[in-house]
Scaffold this motif. Structure first.
Motif, mmCIF file in Angstrom:
data_model
loop_
_atom_site.group_PDB
_atom_site.id
_atom_site.type_symbol
_atom_site.label_atom_id
_atom_site.label_comp_id
_atom_site.label_asym_id
_atom_site.label_seq_id
_atom_site.Cartn_x
_atom_site.Cartn_y
_atom_site.Cartn_z
ATOM 1 N N THR A 64 0.778 -1.260 -0.355
ATOM 2 C CA THR A 64 0.150 0.100 -0.086
ATOM 3 C C THR A 64 0.780 1.110 -0.054
ATOM 4 O O THR A 64 0.827 2.249 -0.541
ATOM 5 C CB THR A 64 -0.778 -0.147 1.102
ATOM 6 O OG1 THR A 64 -1.933 -1.353 1.008
ATOM 7 C CG2 THR A 64 -1.664 1.220 1.046
ATOM 8 N N ALA A 65 1.526 0.982 0.782
ATOM 9 C CA ALA A 65 2.416 2.488 0.491
ATOM 10 C C ALA A 65 3.609 1.977 -0.315
ATOM 11 O O ALA A 65 3.903 3.544 -0.989
ATOM 12 C CB ALA A 65 3.249 1.959 1.721
ATOM 13 N N LEU A 66 3.633 1.440 -0.843
ATOM 14 C CA LEU A 66 4.747 1.506 -2.379
ATOM 15 C C LEU A 66 3.899 1.910 -3.810
ATOM 16 O O LEU A 66 3.914 2.827 -4.545
ATOM 17 C CB LEU A 66 5.592 0.058 -2.998
ATOM 18 C CG LEU A 66 6.898 0.070 -1.916
ATOM 19 C CD1 LEU A 66 7.272 -1.234 -1.925
ATOM 20 C CD2 LEU A 66 7.587 1.256 -1.483
ATOM 21 N N ARG A 67 2.366 1.731 -3.378
ATOM 22 C CA ARG A 67 1.089 2.317 -4.445
ATOM 23 C C ARG A 67 1.506 3.387 -4.590
ATOM 24 O O ARG A 67 0.958 4.204 -5.203
ATOM 25 C CB ARG A 67 0.234 1.094 -3.958
ATOM 26 C CG ARG A 67 -0.031 0.360 -4.845
ATOM 27 C CD ARG A 67 -1.541 -0.194 -4.328
ATOM 28 N NE ARG A 67 -1.571 -1.758 -5.052
ATOM 29 C CZ ARG A 67 -1.806 -2.767 -4.154
ATOM 30 N NH1 ARG A 67 -1.528 -2.170 -2.646
ATOM 31 N NH2 ARG A 67 -1.771 -3.995 -4.703
ATOM 32 N N GLY A 68 1.643 3.765 -3.529
ATOM 33 C CA GLY A 68 1.458 5.436 -3.193
ATOM 34 C C GLY A 68 2.184 5.777 -3.382
ATOM 35 O O GLY A 68 2.394 7.273 -4.539
ATOM 36 N N VAL A 69 3.349 5.564 -3.388
ATOM 37 C CA VAL A 69 5.102 6.745 -4.332
ATOM 38 C C VAL A 69 5.104 6.251 -5.823
ATOM 39 O O VAL A 69 5.430 7.159 -6.366
ATOM 40 C CB VAL A 69 5.793 5.609 -3.766
ATOM 41 C CG1 VAL A 69 7.165 6.117 -4.183
ATOM 42 C CG2 VAL A 69 6.257 5.802 -2.365
ATOM 43 N N THR A 70 4.815 5.001 -5.918
ATOM 44 C CA THR A 70 4.270 4.363 -7.878
ATOM 45 C C THR A 70 3.724 5.425 -7.793
ATOM 46 O O THR A 70 3.654 6.193 -9.567
ATOM 47 C CB THR A 70 4.283 3.106 -8.132
ATOM 48 O OG1 THR A 70 2.985 2.552 -7.472
ATOM 49 C CG2 THR A 70 5.075 2.808 -7.556
ATOM 50 N N GLN A 71 2.488 5.716 -7.607
ATOM 51 C CA GLN A 71 1.639 6.953 -7.538
ATOM 52 C C GLN A 71 1.527 8.623 -8.362
ATOM 53 O O GLN A 71 1.581 8.660 -8.787
ATOM 54 C CB GLN A 71 -0.537 6.819 -6.761
ATOM 55 C CG GLN A 71 -1.312 7.544 -7.701
ATOM 56 C CD GLN A 71 -1.524 6.947 -9.186
ATOM 57 O OE1 GLN A 71 -1.793 5.391 -9.347
ATOM 58 N NE2 GLN A 71 -2.520 7.997 -9.691
ATOM 59 N N ALA A 72 2.181 8.521 -6.684
ATOM 60 C CA ALA A 72 3.164 9.962 -7.259
ATOM 61 C C ALA A 72 3.604 9.850 -7.771
ATOM 62 O O ALA A 72 3.651 11.167 -9.194
ATOM 63 C CB ALA A 72 3.495 10.634 -5.613
#
Length: 78
Positions: A64-72
């Motif tokens: 979930t945390a990395l999804r946020g990074v990749t989405q950004a």
């Protein structure tokens, strides 16, 4: 974590590498890696940091945390 670690998020494969106090996040492109961003590890939620320390790339909090990074990165046009 001393070696690159691979994590699959949705249909994409990403590479993680700890660099000092940062976590480099990259996208695998054949045999090369395109580094997208470096995130301060302390900015990750506690459960995500713990999963990273364990090397548990299937942990939902880390994903979930990395999804946020990749989405950004996508929104920035990377």
């Amino acid at each position: 974590m001393t070696d690159d670690m691979t994590i699959r998020i949705d249909s994409e494969e990403y590479v993680l590498r700890q660099d000092g106090e940062g976590l480099q996040v990259g996208r695998r492109n054949g045999t090369d890696v395109a580094w997208l961003d470096t995130v301060e590890i302390e900015l990750l939620p506690g459960p995500a940091r713990e999963a990273l320390d364990r090397g548990d790339m299937s942990d939902e909090s880390l994903m979930t945390a990395l999804r946020g990074v990749t989405q950004a990165e996508i929104e920035r046009g990377g």
